[in-house]
Design a protein around this motif. Sequence first.
Motif, mmCIF file in Angstrom:
data_model
loop_
_atom_site.group_PDB
_atom_site.id
_atom_site.type_symbol
_atom_site.label_atom_id
_atom_site.label_comp_id
_atom_site.label_asym_id
_atom_site.label_seq_id
_atom_site.Cartn_x
_atom_site.Cartn_y
_atom_site.Cartn_z
ATOM 1 N N GLY B 10 34.892 39.348 22.349
ATOM 2 C CA GLY B 10 34.819 39.821 23.792
ATOM 3 C C GLY B 10 34.493 41.327 23.763
ATOM 4 O O GLY B 10 34.861 42.253 22.809
ATOM 5 N N PRO B 11 33.903 42.054 24.793
ATOM 6 C CA PRO B 11 33.390 43.207 24.972
ATOM 7 C C PRO B 11 34.529 44.172 24.846
ATOM 8 O O PRO B 11 34.647 45.111 24.790
ATOM 9 N N ALA B 12 35.654 44.061 25.764
ATOM 10 C CA ALA B 12 36.643 44.814 26.281
ATOM 11 C C ALA B 12 37.872 44.321 25.534
ATOM 12 O O ALA B 12 38.472 43.371 25.730
ATOM 13 N N PRO B 13 38.552 45.327 24.811
ATOM 14 C CA PRO B 13 39.636 44.874 24.241
ATOM 15 C C PRO B 13 40.809 44.647 25.244
ATOM 16 O O PRO B 13 40.921 45.271 26.417
ATOM 17 N N LYS B 14 41.663 43.956 24.994
ATOM 18 C CA LYS B 14 42.848 43.551 25.914
ATOM 19 C C LYS B 14 43.360 44.709 26.617
ATOM 20 O O LYS B 14 43.587 44.874 27.872
ATOM 21 N N PRO B 15 43.759 45.810 25.764
ATOM 22 C CA PRO B 15 44.229 47.209 26.447
ATOM 23 C C PRO B 15 43.639 47.550 27.551
ATOM 24 O O PRO B 15 44.214 48.144 28.496
ATOM 25 N N ALA B 16 42.237 47.413 27.578
ATOM 26 C CA ALA B 16 41.460 48.089 28.537
ATOM 27 C C ALA B 16 41.569 47.356 29.820
ATOM 28 O O ALA B 16 41.789 47.853 30.827
ATOM 29 N N VAL B 17 41.748 46.082 29.616
ATOM 30 C CA VAL B 17 41.761 45.297 30.877
ATOM 31 C C VAL B 17 43.024 45.444 31.401
ATOM 32 O O VAL B 17 43.509 45.616 32.556
ATOM 33 N N ASP B 18 44.145 45.611 30.383
ATOM 34 C CA ASP B 18 45.521 45.670 30.647
ATOM 35 C C ASP B 18 45.812 47.193 31.689
ATOM 36 O O ASP B 18 46.519 47.082 32.545
ATOM 37 N N ALA B 20 43.790 48.705 33.422
ATOM 38 C CA ALA B 20 42.995 48.609 34.672
ATOM 39 C C ALA B 20 43.747 47.944 35.756
ATOM 40 O O ALA B 20 43.910 48.391 36.656
ATOM 41 N N LEU B 21 44.546 46.896 35.143
ATOM 42 C CA LEU B 21 45.574 46.249 36.041
ATOM 43 C C LEU B 21 46.567 47.119 36.538
ATOM 44 O O LEU B 21 46.872 47.267 37.512
ATOM 45 N N ARG B 22 47.077 47.728 35.357
ATOM 46 C CA ARG B 22 48.369 48.681 35.584
ATOM 47 C C ARG B 22 47.804 49.891 36.745
ATOM 48 O O ARG B 22 48.566 50.194 37.456
ATOM 49 N N ARG B 23 46.547 50.314 36.450
ATOM 50 C CA ARG B 23 46.283 51.296 37.417
ATOM 51 C C ARG B 23 46.264 50.727 38.748
ATOM 52 O O ARG B 23 46.219 51.414 39.946
ATOM 53 N N LEU B 24 45.923 49.368 38.963
ATOM 54 C CA LEU B 24 45.800 48.813 40.248
ATOM 55 C C LEU B 24 47.208 48.634 40.794
ATOM 56 O O LEU B 24 47.459 48.374 41.985
ATOM 57 N N ALA B 55 41.262 43.679 44.278
ATOM 58 C CA ALA B 55 40.512 44.806 43.263
ATOM 59 C C ALA B 55 40.254 43.913 41.854
ATOM 60 O O ALA B 55 39.092 44.116 41.430
ATOM 61 N N ALA B 56 41.325 43.499 41.468
ATOM 62 C CA ALA B 56 41.368 42.752 40.099
ATOM 63 C C ALA B 56 40.353 41.703 39.844
ATOM 64 O O ALA B 56 39.648 41.793 38.999
ATOM 65 N N VAL B 57 40.456 40.903 40.755
ATOM 66 C CA VAL B 57 39.772 39.618 40.716
ATOM 67 C C VAL B 57 38.130 39.947 41.053
ATOM 68 O O VAL B 57 37.519 39.725 40.144
ATOM 69 N N ARG B 58 38.007 40.473 42.003
ATOM 70 C CA ARG B 58 36.592 40.938 42.622
ATOM 71 C C ARG B 58 35.854 41.967 41.842
ATOM 72 O O ARG B 58 34.784 41.916 41.506
ATOM 73 N N GLY B 59 37.011 42.706 41.202
ATOM 74 C CA GLY B 59 36.348 44.025 40.594
ATOM 75 C C GLY B 59 36.248 43.808 39.155
ATOM 76 O O GLY B 59 35.413 43.400 38.481
ATOM 77 N N VAL B 60 37.533 44.072 38.555
ATOM 78 C CA VAL B 60 37.492 44.004 37.133
ATOM 79 C C VAL B 60 37.129 42.938 36.376
ATOM 80 O O VAL B 60 36.321 42.908 35.430
ATOM 81 N N LEU B 104 46.926 35.810 33.829
ATOM 82 C CA LEU B 104 48.399 35.187 33.963
ATOM 83 C C LEU B 104 49.375 36.346 34.413
ATOM 84 O O LEU B 104 50.231 35.991 35.390
ATOM 85 N N GLN B 105 49.249 37.631 33.933
ATOM 86 C CA GLN B 105 49.983 38.556 34.235
ATOM 87 C C GLN B 105 50.040 38.773 35.911
ATOM 88 O O GLN B 105 50.943 38.870 36.745
ATOM 89 N N LEU B 106 48.615 38.665 36.274
ATOM 90 C CA LEU B 106 48.678 39.135 37.556
ATOM 91 C C LEU B 106 49.195 37.939 38.638
ATOM 92 O O LEU B 106 49.793 38.123 39.460
ATOM 93 N N PHE B 107 48.907 36.606 38.183
ATOM 94 C CA PHE B 107 49.361 35.637 39.286
ATOM 95 C C PHE B 107 50.814 35.242 38.887
ATOM 96 O O PHE B 107 51.344 34.456 39.579
ATOM 97 N N GLY B 108 51.388 35.781 37.819
ATOM 98 C CA GLY B 108 52.736 35.664 37.412
ATOM 99 C C GLY B 108 53.519 35.903 38.476
ATOM 100 O O GLY B 108 54.542 35.401 39.018
#
Lengths: 413, 452
Positions: B10-18, B20-24, B55-60, B104-108
């Motif tokens: 994948g293009p983005a390592p997990k930490p980057a997505v992580d 992004a979510l944290r910032r949200l 923002a997470a679903v529609r954006g990130v 998963l984290q989001l929906f958790g």
Amino acid sequence: MPATDSSSAATSLGRSFLSLRRDHIPPPSSDHRAASSSDLEIDAFHRHAADLLLDLLSDSDDLLSLAWTRRLLDSFLICLDEFRAVLFGVAAAHQPLDRLLLDFLDRAVKALDLCNALRDGLDLVRQWRKHLAIAASALAPSSSDHHHHQHAPLLGEGQIRRARKALTDLTILMLDDKDAGGVVGQRNRSFGRAGSRDSHSHAHGHHRRSSSGGSSGSGSASHLRSLSWSVSRTWSATRQLQAIGGGLTVPRAHDITATGGLASAVYTMAALLFVVSWALVAAIPCQDRGLQAHLTAVPRSFPWAGPVMTLFDRILDESKKKDRKHSCGLLKEIHQIERCSRQLMEATDAAEFPLAEEKDAEVKEAALELVQVCESLKDGLDPLERQVREMFHRVVRTRTEILDYLSRPHNAG
Amino acid sequence: MAAAGYGREGPAPKPAVDSALRRLGVEKLSIGDVQRLEWEVLEAKIRRWIRAARAAVRGVLASERRLCFLIFHDLPLSSSTNTTAAAGSSHDAPFAEAVKGAALQLFGFAEAISIGRRSPEKLFKIIDLHDAIADLLPDVSDIFAASKAGESIYVQAAEIRSRLADAVRGILSEFENAVLRDPSKTPVPGGTIHPLTRYVMNYSSLISDYKTTLSELIVSRPSACSRIAPEGNETAPSFPDLDLADPDSQLPLAAHLIWIIVVLEHNLESKASLYKDAALSHLFIMNNVHYIAHKVKDSPELRGLIGDEYLKQLTGKFRLAATRYQRTAWLKILNCLRDEGLHVSGGFSSGVSKSALRERFKAFNAAFEEAHRVQSAWYVPDTQLREELRISIAEKLLPAYRSFLGRFRHHIENGRHPELYIKYSVEDLETSVTDFFEGCPPSLHNRRRSHG
């Protein structure tokens, strides 16, 4: 907190399990009055649980395999259903029951978090499988034919190197938290490599526990911690198990009679919840995995007491075995992964090219086993994950039903 | 990118997505954590989560998906793909990998909320959460449904929505039960509006505000039989016989709203019985039912759901209560001003028993003073209702007193100490009536003694 130091856990555990009280506690249903139909139902529930456990134990070869673990969950779900039937079928509006049920619900919620963490763990195993598969495919003949060809070409240096790289990656990934520290901080290692914090010592290592240069100054965060999605950094499977099983006391005779026998059914269900949770934590990698938690003295009058203790013993024995002591999870397939991986690394260690025919055959055979492990994982992981999810759902549903039951008018106060 | 050997991860390592979510603002809370938090805290987190999720679903996540698709769409798939990729499209394996955890984290969090205990105060936030997830499901489907790995995310999100819907239904039931079983311990002073009435009517108003979602989720009428088990000698409330003409009022949701009011009234009856003074009981019912009717009239949505027919019934009820109050409180007093028993038959005197007359006046004064003292402390919060009630009392009291005075005063005035018996003028009474239902005892200087 040390996670998988099973050896010390085992001793304290073993002693507690064996301290079964020859009970002076009356059996779940008193003999001196005519057994009512609810007594019979509750008795049947206890016995059925015992039977299911005995069944699981009889399958000792397969203990803690993916398939066996699925059957464990099946049995749990069957018991949960029966428990519901008994609970809602027996008319009881007695006070001690409410308190006991609320306690049970607390434990059930803990189990839900555990299910989520276990799902992460299974996903981790899936990642390991991928590395195995990469190694296997590197060594595979160019056609997708798995059969041994008489005239298959010798394995080349490039292939061996690719396979070893994949297995080395796997090894590092499987390290438990004693060493990982800040080194294996991210999952997608191919990216980590670029700016690498990886110590080069790993590149050579089939030393599974070679310590990294870096300290675990970050607070000994295990790689599992950075990998788990569903639980926070401070979550601990050990603590969770202790919360699920801790303080679970045998119901007093007074409570049993006051609740028409249901108190013992609730106790049984809570105990089963703990047993299954404990076994799952033993099997599947999860954050801060420790098996110290235990059930305090289950009276022998419960038919499932014996089988439960035997199950604990068997699993503990497994955890104490030399080659399993430091494993991240006791799943049989994990052992297979470790074994195959080690076998292949040993077979290809210091290989000289071109390979001797003997060596080539040896490596190919090891590769074949690797493929088989991959297959069994592929077949078994998804169903088990679905079962864990099903456990989650059913526990949630039961909890909702019990909360509903508790809020009905005749139960108020 | 492929040349750099990034492989299939994948293009983005997990930490980057992580991050992004944290910032949200997406937190990593366990179910246990969520259960332990106070509801007010959770409400704020839900609000934040809804914003973050969009923002997470529609954006990130959506852009991750597009990126993956762009990158991997053209990659040659090697023969080893079969063993490495997750079953299903290999385009999506790396994507699903990278973001599955994040999803998963989001929906958790939403899942943890969906399995919480059901209590009435949670209703509206849970509806908000439900609606937010229902809104996002199509996006989630677009992003995740293409791969087997990602499919489970969609399934989970759909499950959460469904569980939230169940929670909504459960909470509504719980609310109805809670209203029914609200304990009646001490009577509310002054017979004024009970806090329960306010709470229930505000809640009902909000329910009508959320009509859109609720009419989709609430599909069955309240199950009266199973809920109302009479305890002791109480009779269970029953669903009123209504001619439901309004289309809105035929919704199951409407039936629930009516049921809520029925149950509230039933409970209010128990609360009314706590008053020792029967007149106060009636006043209490009058106040509370009037408040209910008023709230219904004030809210177009609520009125549309409950329907004008039931509103008419409510109006009738509080008017009846007002009448009962008057009868109970004033009959005795007004009876002092009757003709009967005052005339002595036969004889050659004017035919009025002076002693009886004096007794009458004394009785009237005492009764009136008592009523004045006590009922000034009673409270009718609604200004208009208060006025109407006073006017109604005055309309009965004043003419009766005036006529009584007119007929009999000279008998007293010809005797000794008339001021002991004729203490009040009609105007005095009129003024005193304005003290009634103020909710505080009359101040001394308002009391006037008139000498005629």
